[in-house]
Write a protein that holds these residues in place. Structure first.
Motif, PDB file in Angstrom:
ATOM      1  N   UNK A   1       0.815  -1.216   0.000  1.00 51.34           N
ATOM      2  CA  UNK A   1       0.000   0.000   0.000  1.00 51.34           C
ATOM      3  C   UNK A   1       0.850   1.268   0.000  1.00 51.34           C
ATOM      4  N   UNK A   2       2.017   1.243   0.614  1.00 49.20           N
ATOM      5  CA  UNK A   2       2.900   2.413   0.612  1.00 49.20           C
ATOM      6  C   UNK A   2       3.994   2.181  -0.426  1.00 49.20           C
ATOM      7  N   UNK A   3       3.747   2.628  -1.654  1.00 52.31           N
ATOM      8  CA  UNK A   3       4.656   2.353  -2.765  1.00 52.31           C
ATOM      9  C   UNK A   3       6.030   2.969  -2.566  1.00 52.31           C
ATOM     10  N   UNK A   4       6.157   3.951  -1.678  1.00 54.47           N
ATOM     11  CA  UNK A   4       7.472   4.541  -1.424  1.00 54.47           C
ATOM     12  C   UNK A   4       8.433   3.518  -0.812  1.00 54.47           C
ATOM     13  N   UNK A   5       7.917   2.400  -0.336  1.00 53.75           N
ATOM     14  CA  UNK A   5       8.759   1.360   0.261  1.00 53.75           C
ATOM     15  C   UNK A   5       9.274   0.344  -0.755  1.00 53.75           C
ATOM     16  N   UNK A   6       8.927   0.488  -2.026  1.00 50.20           N
ATOM     17  CA  UNK A   6       9.221  -0.567  -2.990  1.00 50.20           C
ATOM     18  C   UNK A   6      10.712  -0.865  -3.122  1.00 50.20           C
ATOM     19  N   UNK A   7      11.571   0.129  -3.156  1.00 48.84           N
ATOM     20  CA  UNK A   7      13.001  -0.142  -3.319  1.00 48.84           C
ATOM     21  C   UNK A   7      13.544  -0.929  -2.127  1.00 48.84           C
ATOM     22  N   UNK A   8      13.123  -0.567  -0.924  1.00 45.79           N
ATOM     23  CA  UNK A   8      13.560  -1.300   0.265  1.00 45.79           C
ATOM     24  C   UNK A   8      12.994  -2.714   0.264  1.00 45.79           C
TER      25      UNK A   8
END
Length: 131
Positions: free
Chosen positions: A47-54
């Motif tokens: 849901x929080x796409x800002x976490x995708x790289x991590x």
């Protein structure tokens, strides 16, 4: 343990970790299963796409099994980097990456239609409309 078992993260992040301390805590609450299925479904589940790289970095550590595989995985990412900025592009990148690995090791590859039927890219439309 198969690809459907859920694992919790109980170790410090690897060197070069791309997330902050708060990112790690949020990511820890999102269990990561190794294997292709979680990679293909993450675009419609995180849901929080800002976490995708991590998330992706952690997924790689759990899913790429050996040194030779890492060498080929790095080459694949250099040739066709994962597009973290777009859910749908990332979804289709996971299809290309899976097919590249499958082809390399002599496994069947997925057609776009079969892949989309199995992993449900249509579920992404709700996210795409809201972003």
């Amino acid at each position: 343990m198969d690809n459907h078992d859920q694992l919790s993260i109980s170790r410090p992040p690897p060197s070069g970790w791309v997330g902050s301390e708060s990112t790690r805590n949020t990511l820890y609450s999102f269990e990561i299963a190794p294997g292709w299925e979680s990679l293909h479904r993450i675009a419609s589940e995180l849901t929080d796409w800002s976490l995708i790289a991590a998330w992706f970095q952690e997924w790689e550590l759990r899913s790429v099994p050996c040194g030779d595989c890492w060498k080929h995985w790095r080459e694949l990412k250099q040739t066709d980097p994962p597009p973290f900025g777009n859910r749908l592009a990332f979804y289709w990148w996971s299809h290309r990456a899976h097919n590249a690995v499958a082809d390399r090791i002599g496994n069947p590859v997925w057609s776009e239609q079969d892949f989309d039927a199995e992993y449900g890219g249509y579920e992404l439309m709700g996210f795409i409309d809201s972003e």
